[in-house]
Scaffold this motif. Structure first.
Motif, short mmCIF file in Angstrom:
data_model
loop_
_atom_site.label_atom_id
_atom_site.label_comp_id
_atom_site.label_asym_id
_atom_site.label_seq_id
_atom_site.Cartn_x
_atom_site.Cartn_y
_atom_site.Cartn_z
N PRO A 105 -16.22 -4.92 5.53
CA PRO A 105 -15.23 -5.14 4.47
C PRO A 105 -13.96 -4.31 4.63
O PRO A 105 -12.85 -4.80 4.39
N VAL A 106 -14.10 -3.04 5.04
CA VAL A 106 -12.93 -2.17 5.16
C VAL A 106 -11.99 -2.68 6.24
O VAL A 106 -10.78 -2.81 6.03
N ASN A 107 -12.53 -3.01 7.41
CA ASN A 107 -11.67 -3.45 8.51
C ASN A 107 -11.15 -4.87 8.30
O ASN A 107 -10.06 -5.20 8.77
N ARG A 108 -11.89 -5.70 7.57
CA ARG A 108 -11.35 -7.03 7.23
C ARG A 108 -10.16 -6.88 6.31
O ARG A 108 -9.15 -7.60 6.44
N ALA A 109 -10.25 -5.94 5.35
CA ALA A 109 -9.12 -5.70 4.44
C ALA A 109 -7.92 -5.15 5.21
O ALA A 109 -6.78 -5.58 5.01
N LYS A 110 -8.17 -4.17 6.09
CA LYS A 110 -7.07 -3.60 6.88
C LYS A 110 -6.41 -4.68 7.75
O LYS A 110 -5.18 -4.71 7.90
N LYS A 111 -7.23 -5.54 8.34
CA LYS A 111 -6.68 -6.60 9.19
C LYS A 111 -5.80 -7.53 8.37
O LYS A 111 -4.72 -7.96 8.83
N ALA A 137 -0.14 -6.34 -0.06
CA ALA A 137 -0.85 -5.20 -0.64
C ALA A 137 -1.81 -5.63 -1.74
O ALA A 137 -2.94 -5.13 -1.82
N LYS A 138 -1.38 -6.57 -2.59
CA LYS A 138 -2.23 -7.01 -3.70
C LYS A 138 -3.49 -7.72 -3.19
O LYS A 138 -4.61 -7.46 -3.66
N GLY A 139 -3.33 -8.59 -2.22
CA GLY A 139 -4.49 -9.28 -1.66
C GLY A 139 -5.43 -8.34 -0.94
O GLY A 139 -6.65 -8.50 -1.00
N THR A 140 -4.87 -7.33 -0.27
CA THR A 140 -5.71 -6.35 0.42
C THR A 140 -6.52 -5.53 -0.56
O THR A 140 -7.69 -5.21 -0.31
N LEU A 141 -5.91 -5.19 -1.71
CA LEU A 141 -6.62 -4.45 -2.75
C LEU A 141 -7.87 -5.19 -3.20
O LEU A 141 -8.92 -4.59 -3.44
N ALA A 142 -7.76 -6.50 -3.32
CA ALA A 142 -8.91 -7.30 -3.77
C ALA A 142 -10.04 -7.29 -2.74
O ALA A 142 -11.21 -7.46 -3.10
N LEU A 143 -9.70 -7.06 -1.47
CA LEU A 143 -10.71 -7.08 -0.41
C LEU A 143 -11.32 -5.71 -0.15
O LEU A 143 -12.40 -5.61 0.43
N LEU A 174 -2.70 4.03 -2.01
CA LEU A 174 -1.52 3.68 -1.22
C LEU A 174 -1.13 2.22 -1.45
O LEU A 174 0.05 1.89 -1.63
N LEU A 175 -2.12 1.35 -1.47
CA LEU A 175 -1.85 -0.08 -1.66
C LEU A 175 -1.25 -0.38 -3.03
O LEU A 175 -0.37 -1.24 -3.17
N ARG A 176 -1.73 0.31 -4.07
CA ARG A 176 -1.17 0.08 -5.41
C ARG A 176 0.32 0.41 -5.44
O ARG A 176 1.12 -0.29 -6.05
N ALA A 177 0.67 1.52 -4.78
CA ALA A 177 2.09 1.89 -4.73
C ALA A 177 2.89 0.87 -3.91
O ALA A 177 4.02 0.51 -4.29
N LEU A 178 2.33 0.41 -2.79
CA LEU A 178 3.04 -0.57 -1.98
C LEU A 178 3.21 -1.89 -2.73
O LEU A 178 4.23 -2.57 -2.59
N ASN A 179 2.22 -2.26 -3.51
CA ASN A 179 2.33 -3.48 -4.31
C ASN A 179 3.45 -3.36 -5.34
O ASN A 179 4.15 -4.34 -5.63
N ARG A 180 3.65 -2.16 -5.85
CA ARG A 180 4.67 -1.95 -6.88
C ARG A 180 6.07 -1.79 -6.28
O ARG A 180 7.04 -2.32 -6.81
N TYR A 181 6.16 -1.06 -5.15
CA TYR A 181 7.49 -0.71 -4.62
C TYR A 181 7.86 -1.44 -3.33
O TYR A 181 9.00 -1.35 -2.89
#
Length: 694
Positions: free
Chosen positions: A463-469, A477-483, A494-501
């Motif tokens: 799951p971790v590497n599928r999300a990173k990929k 960023a939002k879709g990666t957070l869900a994975l 980090l992803l939450r901040a990237l999704n926002r900014y």
């Protein structure tokens, strides 16, 4: 491990494997009092008989210094909140050590008789030097010329701590554009670069009064800047204040009546955060009331990174990863025991989650309330219990028995030490992108590149590497957070901040700021560690074990034992080289930073050329966007294991039977244990013993 790195000894060594399973590599932290962490427990079946090592560590309470505070989200014209706890670097040889003088006086001590204080505590010559230094700083800034004078001024040593505290405050109140620090009871004055930056945004009077307000730290007090109709300019002031001292104060804009213009205007008001005053020194009765603010425990983890374990614990407890403090980061593929402290969690609550985290390879024990968090480096060292399996001769070796080779190797390192390299754990062993690469990108202010490196996936289908990929390919960023699994705290923050900014330079900088300071600076320290490793190899290849002119050494002169190690570092002269006045174990090499001294020989030139190849020839080792400050430190070139013991299978009835077993499928194993100082690596010690990259 690192095939290009050197060896210290000439013995042949032997081959073998370590970490076949976590139980083959057991690490037990040794606390600042020399006690093995968790040794009072009776269920540590893996830990051998009680082992103690000597060592002392000075405990220091957390201090608030407006010059060393982290960036908070700012510029949004509302009060901002801190999510982060700042930790110092984990190195054992810190370059500059400041005491608590500046915060020794409680709030509300009244206005200082500044000139009277300075006259009473400083002699005429020191007063004149201070005034001249202050004038030179102001003149240089006003003329915008490049400063040619000294960068700091020493006022000499003052023994009494209260007098030092008075002097700190008096200088900062009279000269708010200066900062003061204490180095081994010596007061040192430096220009306040933050003042210079603020002066570009507001008047000199406002800048003076703002920094006086910060230094006074009066509870329930506020500071208000002059009315400012320009919203963009107000955002810049908000951002500056929260960037430089957001952990100490918070800001907000208010509408006020402008009596001159007869209309409404807007002002920025600053106030101290409530927690600022909770960190002040308390009376004993107050300390007892607040004792449950921090809970200490022993963390046992198996096959987990320290950050992963903290991620699981914070998720179960509903607190932030930055609420945990620890003395050092432990190996992943191992069973490790270490002290840890969590704030805002009662002991009872920590006990409740025991069964929930056990399935993750975590257990907590020895739970009890304490009054303060841990600091990185607040330990004597670590005890290692290691099993080396599949023992074999080196392929080029047929002359001696394997047992003789093993005994020779261990005794050589026991008496002669090993090169104090940083181990592969420091760099993310077996990962496609190692931590030093991320650190280099951060030092070069390449925020987007650093994020891309951080999310580079491994060749694993989990799951971790599928999300990173997914993120690496889409920047979603939002879709990666869900994975991404919940326990991946750093990645999710980090992803939450990237999704926002957004995945931009600014957005990625905000993303890095969303993770704790100790995690951010970990990557920069990894790069500095890589350079140190290469420098150590170059030093030994160029000069060998002889101490030569220009080397930096750790002085053991009588009467200087109480000084910080950085103040005991000096350059070897030609006369000292000729007299063989120092041994190789006293040689230190600098960890790169903005305040270190380089060797005065070929090694110093090597450092400059090596940094130039990475584009860091002009690097100041400060990443202002991330509030990362790397002063540098010194690390001993050679270290020694302590309390070494080992066990080999005994020879059987017929001589030579054991030798046959080294070449058979049922190979013999070596069981070895030893203590190492903080920041030393057992894998590096074993590499020197075995002459085999592990």
């Amino acid at each position: 491990m690192f095939p290009s790195l050197s060896y210290l000894h000439s013995h042949m060594g032997f081959c073998g494997t370590i970490k076949n399973s976590p139980s083959d590599f057991i690490v037990v932290e040794i606390d600042a009092q020399g006690q093995s962490v968790g040794q009072s427990r009776n269920d540590f079946s893996e830990i051998p008989g009680e082992q103690r090592s000597s060592g002392k560590c000075n405990h220091k309470k957390p201090r608030l210094d407006p010059q060393k505070l982290r960036l908070e989200d700012g510029g949004n014209e509302e009060f901002t909140s801190s999510l982060d706890q700042q930790s110092g670097p984990e190195e054992i040889l810190k370059f500059a050590r400041e005491d608590e003088d500046c915060s020794a006086l409680s709030a509300g001590d009244g206005e200082w008789e500044k000139d009277g204080i300075l006259e009473s505590l400083l002699n005429t010559a020191a007063n004149e030097s201070l005034n001249q230094f202050a004038c030179d700083i102001k003149d240089t800034w006003n003329s915008e010329a490049e400063r040619t004078g000294p960068s700091e001024l020493s006022l000499g040593a003052i023994v009494d701590k209260k007098q030092r505290a008075c002097l700190h405050s008096a200088i900062r109140q009279k000269f708010p554009f200066l900062i003061t620090v204490t180095k081994n009871r010596e007061i040192v004055v430096k220009p306040n670069i933050d003042y210079k930056e603020l002066r570009r945004l507001v008047s000199e009077e406002e800048a003076d009064n703002f920094f006086r307000y910060l230094d006074a730290k009066r509870e329930n007090s506020k500071f208000t800047f002059k009315p400012d109709p320009d919203k963009e300019h107000r955002k810049a002031v908000h951002h500056f204040v929260n960037q430089r001292c957001g952990k100490l104060v918070e800001t907000k804009s208010f509408s006020v009546a402008d009596s001159v213009a007869g209309s409404q205007s807007v002002v920025i008001t600053v106030r101290f955060r409530e927690k600022t005053f909770r960190l002040r020194k308390r009376r004993p009765s107050e300390s007892r009331d607040k004792q449950d603010e921090y809970t200490a425990f022993t963390l046992r983890k198996e096959n987990l990174e320290t950050f992963e374990a903290i991620g699981y614990l914070s998720s179960e407890l509903g607190v932030l990863p930055s609420d945990f403090s620890y003395s050092g980061i432990k190996d992943k593929k191992a069973i490790t025991y270490q002290a840890m402290v969590v704030k805002k969690v009662a002991p009872e609550r920590l006990k409740e989650i025991g069964s929930a985290v056990e399935k993750k390879g975590i257990s907590v024990s020895n739970i009890h309330p304490v009054q303060q968090p841990l600091r990185l480096g607040q330990l004597t060292g670590n005890r290692f219990e290691i099993t080396v399996r599949d023992l074999k001769r080196q392929t080029r070796d047929s002359a001696a028995s394997p047992k003789e080779r093993i005994l020779e190797a261990i005794e050589n390192v026991k008496t002669g030490g090993f090169i104090n390299y940083y181990g592969p754990q420091r760099f993310g062993q077996w990962q496609s992108v190692q931590t030093d690469q991320i650190g280099l990108a951060l030092l070069n202010n390449e925020m987007v590149k650093a994020v891309k490196l951080f999310f580079t996936p491994e060749e694993l289908d989990d799951p971790v590497n599928r999300a990173k990929k997914h993120f690496f390919q889409t920047e979603d960023a939002k879709g990666t957070l869900a994975l991404l699994p919940e326990y991946k705290i750093r990645e999710r923050s980090l992803l939450r901040a990237l999704n926002r900014y957004g995945v931009t330079q600014e957005g990625c900088a905000r993303g890095w700021l969303s993770i704790p300071h100790s995690m951010r600076i970990f990557y920069v320290h990894a790069y500095c560690s890589k350079i140190w490793n290469e420098a150590a190899s170059y030093r030994l290849e160029t000069y060998g074990s002889k101490v030569i002119e220009g080397d930096l050494v750790f002085s053991e002169e009588r009467g200087r034992e109480h000084l910080p190690l950085s103040d005991r570092v000096r350059v070897i002269s030609a006369e000292e080289e000729a007299a063989n006045a120092y041994a190789v174990h006293q040689v230190v090499l600098p960890m790169v930073g903005h305040s270190i001294l380089y060797p005065k020989n070929k090694v110093g030139q090597w450092y400059r050329e090596r940094l130039g190849r990475d584009g860091l020839q002009e690097c100041k080792f400060r990443v202002s966007a991330l509030q990362l400050n790397v002063p540098g430190c010194y690390r001993q070139l050679v270290k020694y294991p302590r309390n070494v013991s080992y066990r080999l299978p005994e020879n059987r009835d017929v001589d030579g039977k054991m030798e046959a077993s080294f070449c058979s499928e049922q190979s013999a194993s070596l069981h070895i244990s030893f203590d190492l100082d903080a920041s030393c690596y057992a894998t590096v010690c074993l590499r020197e013993i075995m002459k085999c990259d592990l």
